[in-house]
Scaffold this active site. Sequence first.
Site, mmCIF file in Angstrom:
data_model
loop_
_atom_site.group_PDB
_atom_site.id
_atom_site.type_symbol
_atom_site.label_atom_id
_atom_site.label_comp_id
_atom_site.label_asym_id
_atom_site.label_seq_id
_atom_site.Cartn_x
_atom_site.Cartn_y
_atom_site.Cartn_z
ATOM 1 N N LYS A 28 9.731 -2.224 -3.141
ATOM 2 C CA LYS A 28 8.969 -3.361 -2.634
ATOM 3 C C LYS A 28 9.335 -4.630 -3.383
ATOM 4 C CE LYS A 28 4.861 -1.339 -0.713
ATOM 5 N NZ LYS A 28 4.403 -0.016 -1.151
ATOM 6 N N GLU A 47 5.670 13.460 -2.539
ATOM 7 C CA GLU A 47 4.796 13.078 -3.661
ATOM 8 C C GLU A 47 3.342 12.970 -3.213
ATOM 9 O OE1 GLU A 47 4.104 9.112 -4.921
ATOM 10 O OE2 GLU A 47 5.846 8.328 -3.833
HETATM 11 N N1 PSU Z 1 5.762 1.964 -4.687
HETATM 12 C C1 PSU Z 1 5.367 1.999 -3.409
HETATM 13 N N2 PSU Z 1 4.456 2.929 -3.019
HETATM 14 C C2 PSU Z 1 3.923 3.826 -3.907
HETATM 15 C C3 PSU Z 1 4.352 3.784 -5.255
HETATM 16 C C4 PSU Z 1 5.266 2.845 -5.603
HETATM 17 O O1 PSU Z 1 5.861 1.202 -2.608
HETATM 18 O O2 PSU Z 1 3.075 4.645 -3.514
HETATM 19 C C5 PSU Z 1 3.832 4.806 -6.230
HETATM 20 C C6 PSU Z 1 4.855 5.950 -6.365
HETATM 21 O O3 PSU Z 1 4.155 7.147 -6.637
HETATM 22 C C7 PSU Z 1 5.658 5.524 -7.590
HETATM 23 C C8 PSU Z 1 4.577 4.916 -8.450
HETATM 24 O O4 PSU Z 1 6.301 6.602 -8.238
HETATM 25 O O5 PSU Z 1 3.736 4.211 -7.526
HETATM 26 C C9 PSU Z 1 5.144 3.976 -9.497
HETATM 27 O O6 PSU Z 1 4.117 3.547 -10.328
HETATM 28 P P1 PSU Z 1 4.479 2.722 -11.665
HETATM 29 O O7 PSU Z 1 5.027 1.413 -11.163
HETATM 30 O O8 PSU Z 1 3.174 2.586 -12.395
HETATM 31 O O9 PSU Z 1 5.483 3.552 -12.405
#
Ligand code: PSU
Length: 301
Positions: free
Chosen positions: A161, A27
Amino acid sequence: MTLHALLTLSPEVAEARAQGRPLVALESTIITHGMPWPQNVETARAVEAEVRAHGAVPATIAVMGGRIHVGLTAEELETLGQAKGVMKLSRADLAACLAQGRVGATTVAATMICAALAGIKVFATGGIGGVHRGAESSFDISADLLEFAQTPVTVVAAGAKAILDLPKTLEVLETHGVPVIAYGQDDFPAFWSRSSGLKAPLRMDSAAEIARAARLRAELGLPGGQLVANPIPEAAEIPRAEIMPVIEQALTEAATQGIAAKAVTPFLLQRIFELTAGRSLESNIALVMNNARLAAAIAAA
Ligand code: PSU
Ligand code: MN
């Protein structure tokens, strides 16, 4: 399979695809919104090298110039790593970003969509989005979770996390029929920590088994992918007692400052990096490398 008209493959990915070699998608939101420059670009390069060293070909995915790029050249990666105002793309934003000719980094959800379009079945990242704490009032549930239910890609992550509500995250995945597989242990890992204190619904101890489960899922006509939760290597782990107060502080600040919607996850990641003075970043890099190795093995299998 003919190539989708909106995809641009890097020369390396095009060659691997033509030769039927194992591919691992990566990603780009982790590059633009998850880590600071220059460690973001250095890490992206190191992760790509780790995939190659373990017998697969890396395909980092991003949107540029109205095209979905599958595999970035060194120059494209550097540009993306320093770019300002990059869109954070999930399922909802992908087509809009292409239509507007903007630069966009793909989250887990959008990377899965693009990987599937390119015929790539395995994807390595750090952590996935999930159910945020307080979701019962904010309704903040990452689109990543719903993507697992419909797009056939096996995603290797270090769990999620503890900025998230992990029990609710597992419940939502279960509701949507997503296999959550802990690798080599019973517990669901929590990113910087090897255990979240919660049992994972499934456990597998080999890449071959994980690959077989993906194939059988498709054979049964079940849509969607799998989440493989790979614990951080012991040497890089940050004990829960050490990381939890930092997470609590970041969450309090986000609430006080009224951070909402797409801004929540990047805000929390950024604050945790600042508050641990680089420690969290080192662990983050170690776990992504570890996930790249397992993903390469699954892709080969
Ligand atoms: N969690 C992490 N590191 C990240 C992300 C999430 O520990 O870099 C990033 C990933 O790209 C994930 C996105 O798909 O954040 C999720 O964002 P949201 O919670 O807004 O859907
Ligand atoms: Mn969200």
